[in-house]
Design a protein around this motif. Structure first.
Motif, PDB file in Angstrom:
ATOM      1  N   ASN A  59      40.909 -34.847  10.826  1.00 22.53           N
ATOM      2  CA  ASN A  59      39.590 -35.473  11.060  1.00 22.53           C
ATOM      3  C   ASN A  59      38.935 -35.512   9.582  1.00 22.53           C
ATOM      4  O   ASN A  59      38.166 -36.504   9.338  1.00 22.53           O
ATOM      5  N   ASP A 117      30.508 -35.966   9.658  1.00 30.98           N
ATOM      6  CA  ASP A 117      31.101 -34.701   9.984  1.00 30.98           C
ATOM      7  C   ASP A 117      32.519 -34.932  10.472  1.00 30.98           C
ATOM      8  O   ASP A 117      33.035 -35.499  11.558  1.00 30.98           O
ATOM      9  N   GLY A 118      33.357 -34.444   9.368  1.00 33.61           N
ATOM     10  CA  GLY A 118      34.779 -34.552   9.629  1.00 33.61           C
ATOM     11  C   GLY A 118      35.328 -33.138   9.337  1.00 33.61           C
ATOM     12  O   GLY A 118      36.474 -32.889   9.027  1.00 33.61           O
ATOM     13  N   ILE A 119      34.705 -32.225   9.815  1.00 34.39           N
ATOM     14  CA  ILE A 119      34.948 -30.810   9.758  1.00 34.39           C
ATOM     15  C   ILE A 119      36.231 -30.440  10.785  1.00 34.39           C
ATOM     16  O   ILE A 119      37.357 -30.234  10.407  1.00 34.39           O
ATOM     17  N   THR A 120      35.955 -30.852  12.068  1.00 36.40           N
ATOM     18  CA  THR A 120      37.258 -30.769  13.135  1.00 36.40           C
ATOM     19  C   THR A 120      37.185 -31.832  14.066  1.00 36.40           C
ATOM     20  O   THR A 120      35.964 -32.313  14.379  1.00 36.40           O
ATOM     21  N   VAL A 149      32.651 -37.537  13.583  1.00 32.79           N
ATOM     22  CA  VAL A 149      33.968 -38.110  13.405  1.00 32.79           C
ATOM     23  C   VAL A 149      34.884 -37.824  14.728  1.00 32.79           C
ATOM     24  O   VAL A 149      35.198 -36.428  14.534  1.00 32.79           O
ATOM     25  N   LEU A 151      34.632 -36.179  17.207  1.00 30.28           N
ATOM     26  CA  LEU A 151      33.939 -35.490  18.326  1.00 30.28           C
ATOM     27  C   LEU A 151      32.925 -34.546  17.124  1.00 30.28           C
ATOM     28  O   LEU A 151      33.235 -34.435  16.205  1.00 30.28           O
ATOM     29  N   PRO A 152      31.894 -34.171  17.766  1.00 33.11           N
ATOM     30  CA  PRO A 152      30.996 -33.161  16.793  1.00 33.11           C
ATOM     31  C   PRO A 152      31.781 -31.993  16.755  1.00 33.11           C
ATOM     32  O   PRO A 152      32.405 -31.372  17.684  1.00 33.11           O
ATOM     33  N   SER A 153      31.834 -31.368  15.451  1.00 36.21           N
ATOM     34  CA  SER A 153      32.411 -30.204  15.217  1.00 36.21           C
ATOM     35  C   SER A 153      32.299 -29.157  15.971  1.00 36.21           C
ATOM     36  O   SER A 153      31.025 -28.869  15.951  1.00 36.21           O
TER      37      SER A 153
HETATM   38  K   LIG Z   1      34.046 -34.054  13.740  1.00 36.39           K
END
Ligand SMILES: [K+]
Ligand SMILES: NC(=O)C1=CN([C@@H]2O[C@H](COP(=O)(O)OP(=O)(O)OC[C@H]3O[C@@H](n4cnc5c(N)ncnc54)[C@H](O)[C@@H]3O)[C@@H](O)[C@H]2O)[C@@H](O)CC1
Ligand SMILES: Nc1ncnc2c1ncn2[C@@H]1O[C@H](COP(=O)(O)OP(=O)(O)O)[C@@H](O)[C@H]1O
Length: 471
Positions: A59, A117-120, A149, A151-153
């Motif tokens: 992600n 937001d590419g955290i998870t 990205v 999904l919302p993390s």
């Molecule tokens: K995300």
């Protein structure tokens, strides 16, 4: 139809496609779609300040490659690295395009125009960790557009559960397929506007979750033809109301009259109140078995303490059980019926049927609706911020219409009459329930337009909702 697939299915489709493509091709497709969506939201990348929140998985890789594309188009891009590691090739691509790693994460997001937001994504487990939560809060407070990205993390992709802190995005750019969590609250509320990027996945024909759209509902709605008469169109019987709650009978009948059946029989003690509002109703004061033939029954709204649904459940036509009819409803009495049964609980009623707490149903509504459908061998419409319809098998339907203004006394009575009328008109149980919820939500939006509505307003807006759907 909008369809959604569980993570397991998405991963299998990804693996199949990846085996046919050069290394990294799928991620580059995803990143290209993400970068284009971000540039669109910024009204052009040139000169924009973009901050990437990067977790340790793919992600984060998507975010880094998209950031590289935006940097090449003239955006100032910096990455906040939140995981124990970062996608190496993605980070190299970002650096190669002139992006950099932020040394002051909170300061960077406070100055950003857009935060990615590419955290998870689909590999995330549980809520945001404290370091990520701090930067996300700063981003939320900064006025920057927040784009998730895939999904919302912090939300659960398969169920829509939110355990702990999670990103609240303005938009979510998701890859290959919608995930159930993007359509179901509480996660849905975190996703903002949804955009699907096609990366070429081949998905199975039957999804895990689906949401009807206008054209699907239009195909389902009954339309009278030349030789129709009121009996052929279906008669719906409504057992509702009591001396204490006569209004519930009026509201259920108001929905039933606008649901496509040719006639509505009302059975119960509120006949005078019903006739005063709806003189076209066939009223009967005796027991349902003596009221005359119907093609479907609705039982429950406003019954109070009057005896439950037994009499009607013994009939051989489809029955919709709502509100007070659901109290102490016996699974074996429902399972052994020769005709279909539809149950329409709100979260409190569902919790009582499952022997759990209301909050538990609200936070895990997909599991709750499936469990009730299995236990009762019935179609279950679980009402609330996201209304779900489940049968013993097949995809769960998520209702995409509605408004929180519907949370008003009596609006559920209108829905039960409406869906029961669609049953009487011959729709299959899951179609009657889901088309009913769709029209009901649409009527509420039309009636409300951002202002409070009364349940009767929703009933009155139903014909306009039909016309909208049928185009
Ligand atoms: K995300
Ligand atoms: N598999 C593929 O072919 C594709 C995957 N794509 C992307 O890859 C994502 C899935 O990647 P991954 O499987 O690497 O998983 P993710 O990147 O979604 O998350 C897993 C990583 O996050 C960590 N993590 C899990 N829960 C966390 C939490 N609560 N807080 C902080 N860190 C946490 C894990 O330790 C792991 O390192 C998709 O959501 C999508 O964005 C796309 O590039 C499209 C192609
Ligand atoms: N937060 C919400 N957002 C959207 N719709 C809601 C929300 N809360 C309730 N609703 C809808 O409002 C209606 C209320 O029905 P119900 O709970 O049975 O109330 P009543 O028994 O007073 O008629 C249902 O259609 C439900 O889906």
């Amino acid at each position: 139809m909008r369809t959604a697939y569980r993570v397991e299915t998405v991963r299998a489709a990804e693996a199949e496609l990846m085996a046919k493509l050069p290394d990294g091709a799928l991620m580059r497709r995803a990143a290209a779609g993400l970068a284009a969506a971000c540039a669109g939201m910024l009204g052009g990348a040139y000169g924009a300040r973009v901050v990437l929140l990067v977790g340790s998985g793919d992600n984060g890789g998507d975010a880094l490659y998209a950031g590289a594309r935006l940097a090449r188009r003239g955006a100032g891009v910096s990455a906040v690295l939140l995981g124990s590691r970062a996608h190496e090739a993605g980070l190299a691509a970002l650096r190669g395009a002139g992006g950099r790693v932020a040394d002051d994460p909170v300061g960077a997001v406070e100055r950003a125009d857009l935060v990615v937001d590419g955290i998870t994504g689909i590999g995330g487990r549980g809520g945001l960790r404290p370091d990520a939560a701090e930067v996300v809060r700063a981003a939320r407070g900064s006025g920057a557009v927040l784009v998730a990205v895939d999904l919302p993390s912090g939300v659960d992709a398969d169920t829509g559960e939110v355990a702990g802190e999670a990103v609240r995005a303005d938009a979510t750019v998701t890859f290959g397929a919608y995930k159930p969590g993007l359509l179901i609250d509480p996660a849905r509320e975190h996703a903002g506007a949804l955009r699907l990027v096609d990366i070429g996945l081949a998905l199975p024909p039957v999804p895990d979750v689906e949401a009807l759209q206008h054209e699907d509902v239009a195909r389902l709605l009954p339309v009278p033809v030349g030789e129709s008469d009121k009996y052929r169109r279906g008669v719906v019987g409504v057992v509702a109301g009591s001396a204490r709650y006569p209004g519930a009978a009026v509201l259920a009948v108001s929905g039933a009259l606008r649901g496509g059946a040719g006639a509505v029989r009302y059975v119960g003690p509120a006949g005078d109140a019903v006739l005063a509002r709806h003189p076209e109703t066939l009223v009967h004061a005796g027991p349902p078995a003596k009221a005359g033939r119907v093609q479907a029954w609705v039982i429950g709204p406003g019954l109070g303490d009057t005896p439950g649904a037994d009499d009607v459940l013994e009939s051989d036509v489809p029955v919709l059980v709502d509100a007070d009819g659901l109290r102490n409803l016996d699974p074996s009495a429902v399972r052994s019926r020769p005709a279909p049964t539809v149950l329409t609980p709100h979260a409190g009623e569902a919790a009582a049927l499952l022997g759990t707490a209301r909050e538990d149903v609200e936070s895990r509504r997909l599991e709750a609706v499936r469990e009730l459908a299995g236990r009762y061998g019935a179609t279950v419409l679980l009402k609330g911020s996201t209304t779900l319809v489940a049968s013993a098998d097949g995809p769960v339907r998520v209702n995409p219409t509605g408004t929180p203004w519907l949370a008003t006394a009596g609006s559920g009575d209108v829905l039960s009459g409406l869906a029961g009328s669609l049953l009487a008109a011959g729709l299959a149980p899951r179609d009657a329930a889901s088309a009913g919820a769709y029209l009901h939500g649409l009527a509420a939006r039309r009636a409300s337009r951002g202002a409070p509505v009364a349940a009767y307003d929703v009933a009155e807006a139903l014909p306009a909702a039909w016309r909208d759907v049928r185009g």
